[in-house]
Structure formats: structure tokens, C-alpha cells
Design a protein around this motif. Structure first.
Motif, PDB file in Angstrom:
ATOM      1  N   TYR A 189     -17.850   0.077 -18.715  1.00 46.72           N
ATOM      2  CA  TYR A 189     -16.764   0.971 -18.405  1.00 46.72           C
ATOM      3  C   TYR A 189     -15.643   1.221 -18.982  1.00 46.72           C
ATOM      4  N   THR A 333      -4.544   8.184  -5.924  1.00 48.36           N
ATOM      5  CA  THR A 333      -5.162   8.939  -7.048  1.00 48.36           C
ATOM      6  C   THR A 333      -4.464   9.160  -8.145  1.00 48.36           C
ATOM      7  N   LEU A 336      -6.075  11.270 -15.117  1.00 50.32           N
ATOM      8  CA  LEU A 336      -6.236  10.946 -16.552  1.00 50.32           C
ATOM      9  C   LEU A 336      -5.717  11.760 -17.583  1.00 50.32           C
ATOM     10  N   SER A 344     -14.173   8.137 -16.232  1.00 47.55           N
ATOM     11  CA  SER A 344     -14.254   8.361 -14.602  1.00 47.55           C
ATOM     12  C   SER A 344     -15.476   9.083 -14.316  1.00 47.55           C
ATOM     13  N   PHE A 361     -15.453  -0.446 -11.089  1.00 45.97           N
ATOM     14  CA  PHE A 361     -14.286  -0.977 -11.190  1.00 45.97           C
ATOM     15  C   PHE A 361     -14.606  -2.410 -11.853  1.00 45.97           C
ATOM     16  N   TYR A 406     -12.731   3.682 -11.208  1.00 50.62           N
ATOM     17  CA  TYR A 406     -12.817   4.551 -12.144  1.00 50.62           C
ATOM     18  C   TYR A 406     -13.762   5.909 -11.448  1.00 50.62           C
ATOM     19  N   SER A 407     -13.007   6.040 -10.499  1.00 55.87           N
ATOM     20  CA  SER A 407     -13.337   7.261  -9.618  1.00 55.87           C
ATOM     21  C   SER A 407     -12.460   7.544  -8.555  1.00 55.87           C
ATOM     22  N   TYR A 419     -10.091  11.906 -12.639  1.00 57.20           N
ATOM     23  CA  TYR A 419      -9.259  11.212 -11.805  1.00 57.20           C
ATOM     24  C   TYR A 419      -9.830   9.608 -11.676  1.00 57.20           C
ATOM     25  N   ILE A 420      -9.000   8.964 -11.367  1.00 56.67           N
ATOM     26  CA  ILE A 420      -9.166   7.389 -10.859  1.00 56.67           C
ATOM     27  C   ILE A 420      -8.515   7.057  -9.630  1.00 56.67           C
ATOM     28  N   THR A 422      -6.779   3.847  -7.004  1.00 57.08           N
ATOM     29  CA  THR A 422      -6.250   2.482  -6.686  1.00 57.08           C
ATOM     30  C   THR A 422      -6.225   2.128  -5.178  1.00 57.08           C
TER      31      THR A 422
END
Length: 575
Positions: A189, A333, A336, A344, A361, A406-407, A419-420, A422
Motif C-alpha cells: 500500500y 473519514t 486525500l 485508496s 491497512f 486506505y479505504s 478518501y481514507i 481511521t
């Protein structure tokens, strides 16, 4: 004045006229040595180990859900996102939660052979050794310490890096464990190094041995996807010599007594009236919500509550259903800066199959909180009569876990590489909730009050954790180069590195959710002893997440496989 025997008969009156009479009225499933109620993660492990030890043992595994082994959604990470809320999920609803703006939350729980190991996202993260050691100290039994559980953790594992730490990692267990990075040479990634660098700018260091007892730091994420395929407990552990009864809802356990007042679990009654006679033991492994419900339906629980539902009280225990806790979290969200670079899901290059062999991830970041913040929060909780545990002050204690995916992982935004997401999660929540029966029917779900986000310690820790990720992604050189901003949910203001505690707290109350890691409702020391035996009832044990007396960090399946391995050994030793 009633004798001891007369008191017992009075207590049992109405529960069942007699085991024999009941068996004549309702068809019997048969007589077996062991019944395991609940074919989830722990239940499958215990059934398998009992039958492997002695193939002549008659072991019956009873599961309310179906065997979904042929369902393609149970095979890989793509299907996992479709299973929550499906027919394989109890999909319980909580009462409105005062601390989250009266929102009703969902409590996910597997209603399927394999249980949570069918629904989870495959993360393999033990708690910190300090968490297990606190458990052992509380119940006065070193078998539940990190050192005591370690042989059983290892027994479940086939770890790809076992040779690097053989004293901590297993090499010949049924569950293959690998890091995300080592799962496939093509699974690389683009944000792996920038995310790590951002956390290093925040003062953290990589911890290459996070599964060896100390979890603080930047940790290589482990998983139990095997070449991208799920390893549920019902397939990883052999059930060849186990009789498995699916689509069978358990109503209650029948408790009988002798003239000396000794109580013993003897039969299992299904919701359709069928009974199962048990020669040796009944093991409840139905999960954090279903296990205390079955105990209460069997007459074991708070006397007033049981009487109010017309259930004869066999054993008054006010702690059944209490001590509910869960890993409460905030998902966020992030937009990026350069979606065209393929950082992503949905962006360029994401047609490589290896990238979808598990969650996208690399790192699991575990942190403590400043002692000054913690001490102040603990004083406030103590003044309000809430949990006040001095072990929390250990400077090595990990309170918050953060993952960068990463999504957008389900957020209502385009999956186009822009977008990523957390997750910032409480590892050792101090808030405690409860569940209660609403009727005497096994078909009616109990009333669930998790009491999320109730203590000042929990609020302080989660606010601190969210602030840390805001700074890591928006204020560090490495984070700011790739992340443009936080993308707030509709109707909520965006957060920034400069947001106040009150603003972060407001977001958590509006959007915080659980990680579906509920535990504690049949706590060891209060409902079961350290041998997992239900207090005051012979022949009845509990072996699932409900017995945890304290919160354990990490993600629960690694802990639960170890718990189940040790439970099976205890049962065999006591034969």
C-alpha cells in the motif's frame, strides 16, 4: 421452619416437575456427555478439543444459527461488510444511550456456526500483558495472567514469524497468523511509509514485538486471513467427531437438587420443547448477550428481575448481566490531496487482487495518555462513585488504539481513491453497562444498556486519542502531504488539529460507535469461579467473552481462542 431440603424443593417448584416427567412430555434429543451451548468461536474450539482428546466422548454442539459454510459472503473480506445486519447476525439494539445523544446502537453478534469468527474482520491482536495480569490478580488465579494464558495463545496459532519469538508465538496451531505486509509480496500500500512516518513525527516508535506482551507503539498489524480466505473456528478446528445441532435455540438449563441442597445442571431445554440429557457438563458459550440471558432464563440471576418475569429463582446472583463493557470508538473519514495517485480503494492500481486479501491497512498504533490528564479524570470518577482502578496509572498501559485504513470503509462517500478512514478505539474502557430480561421467552432479546462513554477516564482517553490522529494526519509533515482535511459526517462540523476538547467530545457523542467487542456480563469472580464454573451450580460452566472481569486491549478473537483452549483443558482435567 423449613429444612434445607424443603427450601430447595420450594425454590425448584415450577421450574420443572421432574426431569423424567418433562422428558416424557417433550421428545428428547438424546443423552450425551457434554453439551456446548453456542457454536461460536469458543464453543467450536471446546467441542473440537474435547472430541479430539477422547473420540469416545459424546459431545453435542448446539447453535441457534445455521451452518453458513457454503455462503460465499463468509469466505473473504469483501463479504464481511455485507454480513453485519444479515440473517447471520443477531443485530441487537441497545436502549437509547444518554452519553451519545440518546442514539440507539447496534450490538453485532454472530448467529451462525462459527459465531463472531464468521462476521469479524480478521484482526489478530492480543491485549497487553498488564491487562491479563490484572485479570489474574482480581480473581486470584495466575492461570489467567499473560504468562498463564500464553501456552494457550500459542496453541491456537500457526504464526509465520514463530521462529523469531518462539516463547511468545505458536507454530503448529490451526489458525494461520501473518502480518498484512507479509501476507503477499504484491500487497503493498502506497501510504504504508507515510503513515508510519507521521506517527514517528508524533514521537512514537515502531514496536516489532507487539504480540509479545507489550503493545504500545507503532505495531505491524496481524491478521488471520489465509491467502485472503477466512478461517472461522468451525472450519479451523475439526468437528468431525462432534455432533452439531444447528438452528436450535436454547431456552434454559434445568437445575436439579439433592436432599443436601446441592444444585446441578442436568438437562438443556430447547425453545421447541426438546430436551438434552447431560451426563457430565453443560458449557455455555453463547456470547456476551445470549449467555447471561440463558442463565437468567434458567433461574440464575437477580432474584427480583427473575421473579418479575415469572421465572423461579434457582440461584440469586445480582451480577448476572452486569459489568457490560465494549471497545467504544470514533471512525473518521479523510479527504486525500491527490486521489489520482492510487492511495485508496477505487483509485488507480487497485485492481491488483492481493490488495483485497484483508483490510487495507498496515499499522496498529497503541498509546497511553498523559498521567496528568489521567489522574484528574480518575479523581472526578472517584468523586462520582465510578470505577477508580489504580492500575490504570501504569505508564506502560495502552488506552487508545488507532488504525488508518486506505479505504473509506463504509462511509457515505465515493469509493474512487479520494478518501481514507481511521478508527480511534478505547482499549480499556472503564464505563460499565448491563443487560436485563424483558420476558421469559428465549426469542425476545434482552434490554441492553452498554452505558457507553460514561466515565471521565473514557472521555479523556478517547478525546486525547482523536486529537492525536488529527495532529498526525493534518499537522505532521508526512501526514499533511497526503491528507487534505477531515471529511465530517453530514450535518456536523469538520474537526481540525486545533479543535477544542468540547468540539471533539461533541463529535464523539454524535458519531461514536462500538467495535462490537462486548464482554463481561458473566464476570469471573462474580458469576463464575476461576475454573469457569457457575457459582453454586455443579456441572455448568461459561466459556466466552462474558466471563472477562476486566477490559482486555487488542481485538478479542486472539484472547478468546486462548481462553477456549484453556477452558477445554480445565474441563478435561476435571472429568
Amino acid at each position: 421452619m423449613l429444612s434445607k431440603s424443603e427450601k430447595l424443593q420450594s425454590t425448584l417448584k415450577g421450574l420443572v416437575p421432574s426431569t423424567l416427567a418433562s422428558s416424557k412430555v417433550h421428545p428428547s434429543v438424546g443423552e450425551v456427555d457434554y453439551v456446548i451451548i453456542g457454536g461460536g468461536l469458543t464453543g467450536c474450539v471446546i467441542a473440537s478439543r474435547l472430541s479430539q482428546h477422547d473420540p469416545n466422548l459424546q459431545v453435542l454442539l448446539v447453535e441457534a444459527g445455521i451452518d453458513a459454510s457454503e455462503n460465499p459472503l463468509t469466505k473473504d473480506i469483501g463479504g464481511a461488510f455485507a454480513l453485519a445486519g444479515s440473517d447471520l447476525d443477531y443485530n441487537y439494539k441497545t436502549s437509547p444511550q444518554t452519553n451519545t445523544n440518546d442514539r440507539v446502537h447496534t450490538a453485532t453478534a454472530g448467529k451462525v456456526l462459527g459465531g463472531g469468527s464468521i462476521l469479524n474482520y480478521g484482526l489478530w491482536l492480543r491485549g497487553d500483558a498488564r491487562d491479563y495480569d490484572q485479570w489474574a490478580k482480581l480473581v486470584g488465579d495466575e492461570r489467567w495472567s499473560y504468562k498463564g494464558l500464553l501456552p494457550y495463545f500459542k496453541k491456537s496459532e500457526n504464526h509465520v514469524k514463530a521462529k523469531q519469538a518462539p516463547e511468545h508465538r505458536g507454530s503448529d496451531g490451526p489458525i494461520r497468523i501473518t502480518s498484512v505486509f507479509e501476507s503477499d509480496p504484491k500487497r503493498r500500500y502506497g501510504l504504508r511509509e507515510p503513515v508510519k512516518a507521521a506517527w514517528e513525527e508524533m514521537g512514537l516508535q515502531e514496536n516489532p514485538r507487539a504480540d509479545c506482551g507489550s503493545i504500545q507503539g507503532i505495531c505491524e498489524s496481524l491478521e488471520n486471513w489465509d491467502e485472503g480466505k477466512r478461517q472461522p473456528s468451525n472450519l479451523a478446528y475439526c468437528l468431525e467427531n462432534v455432533r452439531v445441532l444447528t438452528s436450535a435455540v436454547v431456552h434454559k438449563v434445568i437445575i436439579t437438587g439433592d436432599p443436601d441442597g446441592n444444585l446441578k445442571a442436568s438437562n438443556v431445554v430447547l425453545a421447541d420443547g426438546r430436551q438434552i440429557q447431560v451426563r457430565k457438563e453443560i458449557i455455555l458459550s453463547a456470547g456476551t448477550i445470549k449467555t447471561p440471558q440463558i442463565l437468567m432464563l434458567s433461574g440464575i440471576g437477580p432474584a427480583g428481575l427473575l421473579s418479575g418475569q415469572g421465572i423461579p429463582v434457582v440461584k440469586d446472583n445480582a451480577e448476572v448481566g452486569n459489568n457490560y463493557f465494549d471497545h467504544f470508538a470514533l471512525f473518521q473519514t479523510w479527504k486525500l490531496c491527490n486521489p489520482e495517485k492510487g492511495f485508496s480503494t477505487g483509485g488507480p492500481g487497485w485492481d491488483e487482487p492481493a490488495l483485497s486479501k484483508g483490510l487495507p491497512f498496515d499499522w496498529t498504533v497503541n498509546e497511553g495518555i498523559p498521567s496528568s490528564l489521567l489522574r484528574s479524570a480518575m479523581r472526578m470518577d472517584a468523586a462520582n462513585g465510578k470505577m477508580n482502578d489504580e492500575s490504570l496509572m501504569d505508564p506502560a498501559k495502552a488506552f487508545v488504539e488507532t488504525m488508518v485504513f486506505y479505504s473509506p470503509v463504509g462511509a457515505p462517500v465515493p469509493v474512487d481513491g479520494s478518501y481514507i478512514a481511521t478508527s480511534t478505539m478505547l482499549l480499556v474502557p472503564t464505563s460499565r453497562g448491563s443487560l436485563q430480561l424483558v420476558s421469559s421467552s428465549p426469542e425476545d432479546p434482552p434490554a441492553i444498556d452498554p452505558n457507553f462513554y460514561d466515565t471521565k477516564v473514557d472521555r479523556t482517553a478517547l478525546i486525547h486519542g482523536v486529537r492525536r490522529v488529527l495532529r498526525a494526519l493534518l499537522q505532521t509533515t508526512s501526514g499533511n502531504e497526503y491528507v487534505e482535511r477531515e471529511e465530517a459526517p453530514e450535518g456536523m462540523p469538520s474537526l481540525s488539529a486545533d479543535s477544542s476538547d468540547a468540539e471533539i467530545d461533541a463529535r464523539i457523542r454524535m458519531a461514536g460507535v462500538s467495535h462490537a467487542h462486548a464482554a463481561g456480563t458473566a464476570a469471573m469472580g462474580k458469576v463464575v469461579d476461576s475454573h469457569l464454573r457457575v457459582l453454586g451450580i455443579a456441572g455448568l460452566r461459561v466459556a466466552d467473552a462474558s466471563i472477562l472481569p476486566v477490559a482486555i486491549g487488542g481485538h478479542p478473537q486472539a484472547t478468546l481462542y486462548g481462553l477456549a483452549e484453556q477452558a477445554a483443558e480445565m474441563i478435561l482435567q476435571d472429568r
